[in-house]
Design a protein around this motif. Structure first.
Motif, PDB file in Angstrom:
ATOM      1  N   GLU A 142      41.252  32.496  37.207  1.00 44.07           N
ATOM      2  CA  GLU A 142      40.040  32.382  35.849  1.00 44.07           C
ATOM      3  C   GLU A 142      38.669  31.989  36.545  1.00 44.07           C
ATOM      4  N   ARG A 145      36.800  34.789  37.659  1.00 45.42           N
ATOM      5  CA  ARG A 145      36.514  36.010  36.610  1.00 45.42           C
ATOM      6  C   ARG A 145      37.653  36.999  37.033  1.00 45.42           C
ATOM      7  N   LEU A 188      38.292  42.339  37.338  1.00 43.43           N
ATOM      8  CA  LEU A 188      37.251  41.401  38.198  1.00 43.43           C
ATOM      9  C   LEU A 188      35.743  41.630  37.566  1.00 43.43           C
ATOM     10  N   ALA A 189      35.287  40.535  36.846  1.00 41.52           N
ATOM     11  CA  ALA A 189      34.083  40.587  35.987  1.00 41.52           C
ATOM     12  C   ALA A 189      33.877  41.922  35.229  1.00 41.52           C
ATOM     13  N   ASP A 190      34.958  42.172  34.498  1.00 46.01           N
ATOM     14  CA  ASP A 190      34.823  43.153  33.657  1.00 46.01           C
ATOM     15  C   ASP A 190      34.999  44.563  34.256  1.00 46.01           C
ATOM     16  N   ARG A 191      35.220  44.696  35.611  1.00 45.63           N
ATOM     17  CA  ARG A 191      35.652  45.801  36.127  1.00 45.63           C
ATOM     18  C   ARG A 191      36.972  45.922  36.905  1.00 45.63           C
TER      19      ARG A 191
END
Length: 204
Positions: A142, A145, A188-191
């Protein structure tokens, strides 16, 4: 000698004319020479003033050009310094991008090492240790991210899910929705780091 009341002799007339002409000629010549001298002096003076003005303007232009060239050299040097610092920052960021995440993972490794040091641990102790370690790992994820994708019951999203198979829609599951998750995915970070492997309900 001329006769009384008669015309003057021809010699006397010519002498008087020549004397008058000879007396006026030097004055006219002097006036003409003065006019020519003044005419010659005027352009010379004007030309001298013009050359001086051009030289002054040229010196000013050269001084301005040198100033602009110095400013250009300074700007170029500043640009090179900025580019070099940017490259160094990029290199450092690429080299140490995982540093923060690694710091969060170190305690997880410590917990695993301590668990292995326990001799003759019971199944309950092992399970408890695994649960503690899992919580630490999730916390590290978390902070980094890193978020799991577990889309049970959600509508199928081809950008985040990878359908392994399609089955008739069971009761309570709408068509084109995820029936089961065979393997969780990760963001990972919205990817999408890894899509979730899912089974999808067939459409009607």
């Amino acid at each position: 000698m001329s006769e009384p009341g008669g015309k003057p002799e021809q010699g006397q007339t010519n002498g008087a004319a020549n004397g008058a002409a000879n007396g006026q000629a030097p004055a006219a010549a002097d006036a003409a020479m003065s006019a020519v001298a003044e005419a010659d002096a005027a352009p010379a003076a004007l030309g001298s003033a013009t050359v001086t003005d051009v030289e002054v303007e040229l010196q000013a232009a050269l001084a301005k050009a040198n100033e602009n060239y110095d400013l250009y050299l300074r700007a170029k040097a500043d640009g090179e310094n900025i580019r070099r610092r940017a490259q160094e920052d990029i290199a450092k960021a690429s080299k140490f991008a995982i540093e923060s995440f690694a710091e969060h993972l170190v305690p997880v490794m410590d917990s695993l090492d301590k668990a292995l040091e326990i001799q003759n641990a019971s199944a309950e102790q092992l399970r408890e240790g695994v649960e503690i370690t899992r919580r630490q790992l999730r916390s590290a994820f978390e902070r980094g991210r890193l978020v799991e994708i577990n889309p049970v019951g959600e509508k199928f999203d081809p950008h985040r899910h990878q359908a392994i198979s399609a089955i008739p829609a069971p009761a309570g599951v709408a068509p084109n929705h995820v029936v089961a998750v065979l393997q969780k995915g990760w963001l990972l970070a919205d990817r999408v780091l890894r899509p979730a492997l899912v089974t999808v309900a067939q459409g009607s």
